[in-house]
Motif scaffolding. Structure first.
Motif, short mmCIF file in Angstrom:
data_model
loop_
_atom_site.label_atom_id
_atom_site.label_comp_id
_atom_site.label_asym_id
_atom_site.label_seq_id
_atom_site.Cartn_x
_atom_site.Cartn_y
_atom_site.Cartn_z
N THR A 98 -9.92 -17.62 -78.65
CA THR A 98 -8.94 -16.70 -79.24
C THR A 98 -8.59 -17.10 -80.66
O THR A 98 -8.44 -16.24 -81.54
CB THR A 98 -7.69 -16.62 -78.36
N ARG A 148 1.20 -24.11 -74.57
CA ARG A 148 0.10 -25.02 -74.87
C ARG A 148 -1.01 -24.29 -75.63
O ARG A 148 -1.56 -24.81 -76.61
CB ARG A 148 -0.44 -25.60 -73.56
N ASN A 149 -1.32 -23.07 -75.23
CA ASN A 149 -2.40 -22.33 -75.89
C ASN A 149 -2.04 -21.96 -77.32
O ASN A 149 -2.89 -22.01 -78.22
CB ASN A 149 -2.74 -21.09 -75.07
N ALA A 204 -0.89 -14.87 -74.01
CA ALA A 204 -1.47 -16.15 -74.41
C ALA A 204 -1.88 -17.02 -73.23
O ALA A 204 -2.84 -17.79 -73.32
CB ALA A 204 -0.49 -16.91 -75.29
N VAL A 211 1.75 -22.74 -69.99
CA VAL A 211 0.36 -22.54 -70.42
C VAL A 211 0.31 -21.77 -71.73
O VAL A 211 -0.47 -22.09 -72.64
CB VAL A 211 -0.45 -21.84 -69.32
N MET A 218 -3.97 -23.17 -80.69
CA MET A 218 -4.50 -22.23 -81.68
C MET A 218 -3.95 -22.54 -83.07
O MET A 218 -4.68 -22.50 -84.07
CB MET A 218 -4.16 -20.79 -81.28
N ARG A 274 -5.61 -16.45 -71.93
CA ARG A 274 -6.70 -16.53 -72.89
C ARG A 274 -7.15 -17.97 -73.13
O ARG A 274 -6.33 -18.88 -73.13
CB ARG A 274 -6.27 -15.92 -74.23
N ASP A 275 -8.43 -18.13 -73.39
CA ASP A 275 -8.96 -19.41 -73.84
C ASP A 275 -8.50 -19.61 -75.29
O ASP A 275 -8.79 -18.78 -76.15
CB ASP A 275 -10.48 -19.41 -73.76
N PRO A 276 -7.79 -20.71 -75.59
CA PRO A 276 -7.23 -20.84 -76.93
C PRO A 276 -8.27 -21.07 -78.02
O PRO A 276 -8.07 -20.64 -79.16
CB PRO A 276 -6.28 -22.04 -76.80
#
Length: 271
Positions: free
Chosen positions: A96, A140-141, A88, A137, A145, A91-93
């Motif tokens: 994704t 947060r992601n 996670a 991070v 999501m 990756r760009d949340p």
């Protein structure tokens, strides 16, 4: 007990859609595939298993998990489709969340999201994430999501109030956090996950009180526990059942069908 399987899906292994079809035909409940975006050749980070000098070949040949699972979804009707695990922090949340929701929509609500923090320092840092901040991070992601999956108008630190459809069929898909037992990991599980995915399954009994305490502190029910990548035996599965565990995920080798299918058949005897 529900029994799923996991395999490193690669460009050299049995095609993931064929494995998914074979698993569903044999009565398995789920299929999980892992993620490594790339493997820097410097190899500054030792292989975590510690029993060989180099990484197994499948690490540098891993397919994107969400694209791979879309092929598994198209080949099946019942099998649950899981990432095991999705990295996670790498990756760009927003992107994704859209990909996961699309896969869930097209598969009729069969997606499960196993997430992890990662162990390969150079892989993580190539994504612009300092290794020591990977847990922060990732958290947060995942929270971002979940907002996008859940809310008609979603907002989170990093993006303004936004629309994002499709929504997952049954609400936000369950998230499971993989990793070794400990207060940091259990705090993550208790805050935003349906459960914990311990690798292999050893040491679960000793860890359950701490996991239960973390969940009680967060004011939520006890998290599910899904032993992941285990080598199943009847005795081991009975032991898991005695602990109240309702699902385990068995490890398959990353190989061609003539290697994978006999092992899948052997595991099917435990269904």
């Amino acid at each position: 007990m529900r029994l799923g399987v996991t395999m490193f899906a690669t460009d050299l292994s049995m095609p993931v859609q064929d494995l998914a079809r074979a698993a569903e035909e044999r009565g398995f409940d789920s299929l999980y595939v892992p993620e490594h975006t790339h493997i820097p050749i410097s190899r500054r980070t030792p292989y975590p298993a510690g029993d060989r000098p180099t990484l197994p070949e499948e690490y540098s040949h891993t397919l994107d998990p969400l694209v791979a699972l879309s092929f598994a979804a198209a080949a099946t009707t019942r099998l649950r489709l899981g990432t095991g695990i999705l990295l996670a922090a790498q990756r760009d949340p927003i992107v994704t969340a859209k990909a996961v929701a699309t896969l869930d929509h097209l598969s009729g609500g069969r997606v499960v999201v196993g997430v992890g923090f990662g162990w390969n320092v150079e892989e993580i840092e190539n994504h612009g994430v300092p290794y020591r901040r990977r847990r922060e991070v990732a958290r947060r992601n995942v929270l971002a999501m979940q907002a996008l999956w859940r809310d008609e108008v979603a907002s989170f630190d990093g993006f303004e109030p936004s629309w994002s459809w499709p929504k997952p069929v049954n609400g936000p898909p369950p998230v499971y956090v993989g990793g070794a037992a400990g207060p940091k990991l259990f705090a993550h599980v208790a805050e935003y996950a349906a459960g914990w995915m311990p690798i292999g399954g050893s040491g679960i009994r000793a860890a359950l009180p701490a996991l239960r305490e973390a969940c009680e502190k967060a004011g939520r029910p006890m998290a599910e526990v899904i032993p992941f990548g285990t080598r199943p035996t009847r005795e081991k599965l009975d032991y898991f059942a005695d602990l109240g565990i309702e699902e385990a995920v068995a490890a398959l080798p990353s190989g061609p069908r003539e290697v994978v299918l006999p092992i899948l058949d052997a595991y099917a005897a435990y269904r």
